[in-house]
Design an enzyme around this catalytic site. Sequence first.
Site, PDB file in Angstrom:
ATOM      1  N   GLU A  58      14.552 -16.294   3.675  1.00 24.86           N
ATOM      2  CA  GLU A  58      13.197 -15.920   4.098  1.00 24.86           C
ATOM      3  C   GLU A  58      13.036 -16.028   5.609  1.00 24.86           C
ATOM      4  O   GLU A  58      12.392 -15.197   6.234  1.00 24.86           O
ATOM      5  CB  GLU A  58      12.144 -16.795   3.399  1.00 24.86           C
ATOM      6  CG  GLU A  58      11.994 -16.513   1.916  1.00 24.86           C
ATOM      7  CD  GLU A  58      11.508 -15.097   1.618  1.00 24.86           C
ATOM      8  OE1 GLU A  58      10.990 -14.418   2.513  1.00 24.86           O
ATOM      9  OE2 GLU A  58      11.662 -14.665   0.456  1.00 24.86           O
ATOM     10  N   CYS A 214       6.408   1.669  -2.433  1.00 25.75           N
ATOM     11  CA  CYS A 214       5.146   1.823  -1.702  1.00 25.75           C
ATOM     12  C   CYS A 214       5.433   1.613  -0.211  1.00 25.75           C
ATOM     13  O   CYS A 214       4.915   0.701   0.419  1.00 25.75           O
ATOM     14  CB  CYS A 214       4.122   0.815  -2.228  1.00 25.75           C
ATOM     15  SG  CYS A 214       2.453   1.177  -1.689  1.00 25.75           S
ATOM     16  N   CYS A 224       5.897   5.100  -9.159  1.00 22.29           N
ATOM     17  CA  CYS A 224       5.377   3.743  -8.996  1.00 22.29           C
ATOM     18  C   CYS A 224       4.967   3.140 -10.341  1.00 22.29           C
ATOM     19  O   CYS A 224       4.211   3.745 -11.099  1.00 22.29           O
ATOM     20  CB  CYS A 224       4.171   3.788  -8.060  1.00 22.29           C
ATOM     21  SG  CYS A 224       3.381   2.188  -7.894  1.00 22.29           S
ATOM     22  N   CYS A 230      -3.863   2.061  -9.212  1.00 21.10           N
ATOM     23  CA  CYS A 230      -3.962   2.240  -7.763  1.00 21.10           C
ATOM     24  C   CYS A 230      -5.170   3.100  -7.391  1.00 21.10           C
ATOM     25  O   CYS A 230      -5.234   4.283  -7.714  1.00 21.10           O
ATOM     26  CB  CYS A 230      -2.682   2.886  -7.245  1.00 21.10           C
ATOM     27  SG  CYS A 230      -2.721   3.143  -5.468  1.00 21.10           S
TER      28      CYS A 230
HETATM   29 FE1  SF4 Z   1       1.631   2.480  -3.511  1.00 22.25          FE
HETATM   30 FE2  SF4 Z   1      -0.405   3.159  -5.060  1.00 22.25          FE
HETATM   31 FE3  SF4 Z   1       1.455   4.943  -4.499  1.00 22.25          FE
HETATM   32 FE4  SF4 Z   1       2.017   2.867  -6.075  1.00 22.25          FE
HETATM   33  S1  SF4 Z   1       0.617   4.536  -6.504  1.00 22.25           S
HETATM   34  S2  SF4 Z   1       3.293   3.670  -4.411  1.00 22.25           S
HETATM   35  S3  SF4 Z   1       0.786   1.268  -5.161  1.00 22.25           S
HETATM   36  S4  SF4 Z   1       0.066   3.983  -3.066  1.00 22.25           S
END
Ligand code: SF4
Length: 413
Positions: A58, A214, A224, A230
């Site tokens: 980290e 993202c 995603c 989202c």
């Molecule tokens: Fe990012 Fe939303 Fe796109 Fe997923 S759907 S990649 S969380 S912007």
Amino acid sequence: APAPPPAQHLFSDPAEIEALRGSLLAWYDKCKRDLPWRALAATEPDADRRAYAVWVSEIMLQQTQVATVIDYYNRWMQKWPTLQALAQASLEEVNELWAGLGYYSRGKRLQEAARKVVSELAGQMPRTAEDLQKLLPGVGRYTAGAIASISYGQATGVVDGNVIRVLCRLRCIGADSSSPAVIERLWDMANALVDRSRPGDFNQALMELGATVCVPKAPLCGECPVKQHCRARRRKLFGKPAPVPDVEDCGAGGCPLCPPAAEPWDSSLGVTNFPRKAAKKQPRAARTATCVLERRGCHGAPEYLIVQRPSSGLLAGLWEFPSLPLAQGLQEEKQREVLADHLRAWTGRPVVAGGLRFIGEVVHIFSHIHQTYVVYSLPLDGDVTLDPALSPSRWVTEKEFHASAVSTAMKKV
Ligand code: SF4
């Protein structure tokens, strides 16, 4: 107390939180990258050893790309596989291994903290995020949360750059994401979301999502795992709802988490409307004269003089060619004169400004400084006696130079 933010910026439905955790963890189990510190954290039975491995990774990953860190991490763990081994290392050894990774105080503080655990905490790592942050130098809120959740299973969230981006998009947070008020809200959100039974994996999954899906410029929303949760994506697909303040939209003005009224949603940006940051301060410009002094070593091979920087401040304790910060707007002739004066102190003999050969300029960007090195060279004949009253200095061959604790900027020089 500040008013709670409007509902559209929160996760308040327990069923939705559960669903998001499940989707994210399932995706992580299937898609996560193989990284050496993850392999160690997954197989090491001793929690303190796990914590040490996570801690080292980290600290190295702060401000540094994963691809760059892997080699440094592997060499570090090979050399100092335990906290106890690190506590016995010298700062010179730490700087040598860290050379090229940047932000050198990180290595130094890691080693100081290891010494503290051994000498003051009976070799026992603190086991909660609160104690880690309180007791270990160089361990901030993020690193403490990462170590506590990944190594000790504490159900505590983390907020780093990747998490900021993901959460701001999931909940359409467009206020300045570097402001303390927004950061505090994001910590609340991360702590509320973290999976209680797999906190370390959940935190890593959220960061992994930000790092691989993202991403800042062209997020892969179609792939995603949490796209159905989202709000930025929903807004991109369905546009701005009717201007009635409801759960979908805060309405104009007044919301502490919406984009500022002067910079509303820009439909050409889609989900990358979020997050937003106040404009960054421009790095300050600085010029430094540096001279590569060269002599013939005892076997005829060229050797170069390097000197050690002070033990605090930028590049603390690292080695460099004799260098001197230059005042702004100094003429070339004057530059040579001040550099020649400076070199006289190192070599103990007069240096003629006209004898300095101009080689070129090297630009290196530190986080807050746009540094230009004005590079000269000077071959020396005969023996040079270094003054032991000055900072430590030594002659090195090219090979020794590269193995020394020198910065990337000096390697460019
Ligand atoms: Fe990012 Fe939303 Fe796109 Fe997923 S759907 S990649 S969380 S912007």
